[in-house]
Enzyme design. Structure first.
Site, PDB file in Angstrom:
ATOM      1  N   ASP A  33       0.859  -1.193   0.000  1.00 41.89           N
ATOM      2  CA  ASP A  33       0.000   0.000   0.000  1.00 41.89           C
ATOM      3  C   ASP A  33       0.889   1.234   0.000  1.00 41.89           C
ATOM      4  O   ASP A  33       1.940   1.225   0.637  1.00 41.89           O
ATOM      5  CB  ASP A  33      -0.907  -0.011   1.248  1.00 41.89           C
ATOM      6  CG  ASP A  33      -2.203   0.762   1.035  1.00 41.89           C
ATOM      7  OD1 ASP A  33      -2.118   1.965   0.747  1.00 41.89           O
ATOM      8  OD2 ASP A  33      -3.283   0.150   1.144  1.00 41.89           O
ATOM      9  N   TYR A 146     -12.743   7.189 -12.207  1.00 39.35           N
ATOM     10  CA  TYR A 146     -12.811   5.894 -11.509  1.00 39.35           C
ATOM     11  C   TYR A 146     -13.444   4.841 -12.423  1.00 39.35           C
ATOM     12  O   TYR A 146     -12.888   3.758 -12.624  1.00 39.35           O
ATOM     13  CB  TYR A 146     -13.634   6.058 -10.240  1.00 39.35           C
ATOM     14  CG  TYR A 146     -13.723   4.820  -9.379  1.00 39.35           C
ATOM     15  CD1 TYR A 146     -12.597   4.288  -8.760  1.00 39.35           C
ATOM     16  CD2 TYR A 146     -14.956   4.196  -9.160  1.00 39.35           C
ATOM     17  CE1 TYR A 146     -12.696   3.155  -7.941  1.00 39.35           C
ATOM     18  CE2 TYR A 146     -15.053   3.075  -8.342  1.00 39.35           C
ATOM     19  CZ  TYR A 146     -13.927   2.552  -7.740  1.00 39.35           C
ATOM     20  OH  TYR A 146     -14.029   1.437  -6.932  1.00 39.35           O
TER      21      TYR A 146
END
Ligand code: UDP
Length: 310
Positions: A33, A146
């Site tokens: 991450d 997105y």
């Protein structure tokens, strides 16, 4: 030998639950991450387990030593306010990040799972949404960054499957809620809960007649793992088909928190889908998936978590 799973976006809401459940099922987990929207606090309780954390931006080459059995690509801003603020990182992780994660899966001969979304259906003209529906997406609207990134990611995933023979899976995730969502995440459930627990106005966008179907996190994770272990290469919806209006979910949360809050109405964001409900026939028949957690039960768990954060 334990199976090794790489999860990108492991410090996020879904990534952290997925990491935890896979550890419980005796997998070794390597979490990656860059902490753009994720938080290591979501992983803190996993430190003494068979879990390794790598802070890395997966739009760059991903280096993992040793064998890998599964690559789960979860990294992406996923809340509408996040991808409005982070349009270019959203496009990059969906495009470049998916390419790098697929490259890792190909190099390691690993199974690849893409976190896709009901947003690929856009503001749907077919209801409920089956996987065969191609969607109604505005590519140049604010949500396009997105929606189109995920549509590109699906296309890239199928290309690696067809051209390189990688064993790939695509899960189309519908609205999911549960502990570890951020208070200021901006999505309906965390927004309404943090407002209700503070006795502030609960902000319903539009007239609240738009619908969503909410899945509890443990049901979603169960569906993802079923798909990961299956032979299916075509997209599969995972969600809970119980559909509510946004006004209904706001009122339910106010009642369940015992709040003094009242509903106030705010302008509807551009391109906000009017309806959303998964057709889960494929998940039911091919994966034996069935959501088990009733909305009220899941909301109790989530409210309990939000109380500790307020
Ligand atoms: N919404 C709302 N108030 C809020 C946040 C969201 O009325 O404070 C609405 C939003 O306009 C949408 C629905 O709730 O119609 C679900 O929004 P969310 O951001 O959770 O995710 P989406 O399903 O739009 O991706």
């Amino acid at each position: 030998m334990k199976k090794r799973v790489v999860i990108t976006g492991a410090a996020g809401f879904i990534g952290s639950h997925l990491s935890e459940t896979l550890l419980d099922r005796d997998y070794e987990v390597i979490g990656i991450d860059n902490l753009l929207t994720g938080d290591t606090a979501n992983l803190a309780h996993l430190v003494n387990r068979d879990f390794t954390f790598i802070k890395h931006d997966v739009t760059n080459y991903i280096y993992i030593e040793g064998p890998v059995d599964y690559v789960l690509h979860w990294a992406s801003p996923a809340s509408p306010i996040d991808y409005l603020e982070l349009p270019i990182p959203t496009l990059k992780v969906g495009a470049l990040g998916t390419h790098k994660a697929l490259g890792l899966a190909k190099a390691k001969k690993a199974t690849f799972v893409l976190a896709s979304t009901s947003e690929v259906y856009g503001d749907p003209l077919e209801h409920p949404q089956k996987e065969s529906y191609w969607g109604n997406v505005n590519p140049v609207g604010p949500r396009g960054v997105y929606d189109e990134a995920k549509r590109f990611a699906e296309a890239m995933t199928m290309a690696y499957h067809r051209y390189h023979g990688v064993d790939t899976k695509i899960v189309r995730i519908f609205n999911t809620y549960g502990p570890r969502m951020r208070l200021n995440d901006g999505r309906a459930v965390p927004a309404f809960m943090s407002q209700a627990l503070r006795n502030e106005d609960v902000t319903v966008f539009g007239d609240g007649s738009q619908t969503r179907s909410f899945t509890y996190i443990s049901d979603l994770v169960d569906g993802i793992i079923r798909l990961m272990l299956s032979k299916e290469n075509d997209p599969i919806n995972i969600g809970n088909p119980r559909e509510l209006t946004i006004k209904e979910i706001a009122e339910t949360i106010i009642a369940m928190t015992g709040s003094k809050s009242k509903v106030v109405y705010r302008p509807l964001p551009t391109d906000d889908p009017k309806v959303r409900k998964p057709d889960i026939t494929r998940a039911r028949t091919l994966l034996g998936f069935e959501p088990k957690v009733q909305l009220e039960e899941g909301l109790i768990q989530t409210i309990e978590y939000f109380r500790t954060k307020i």
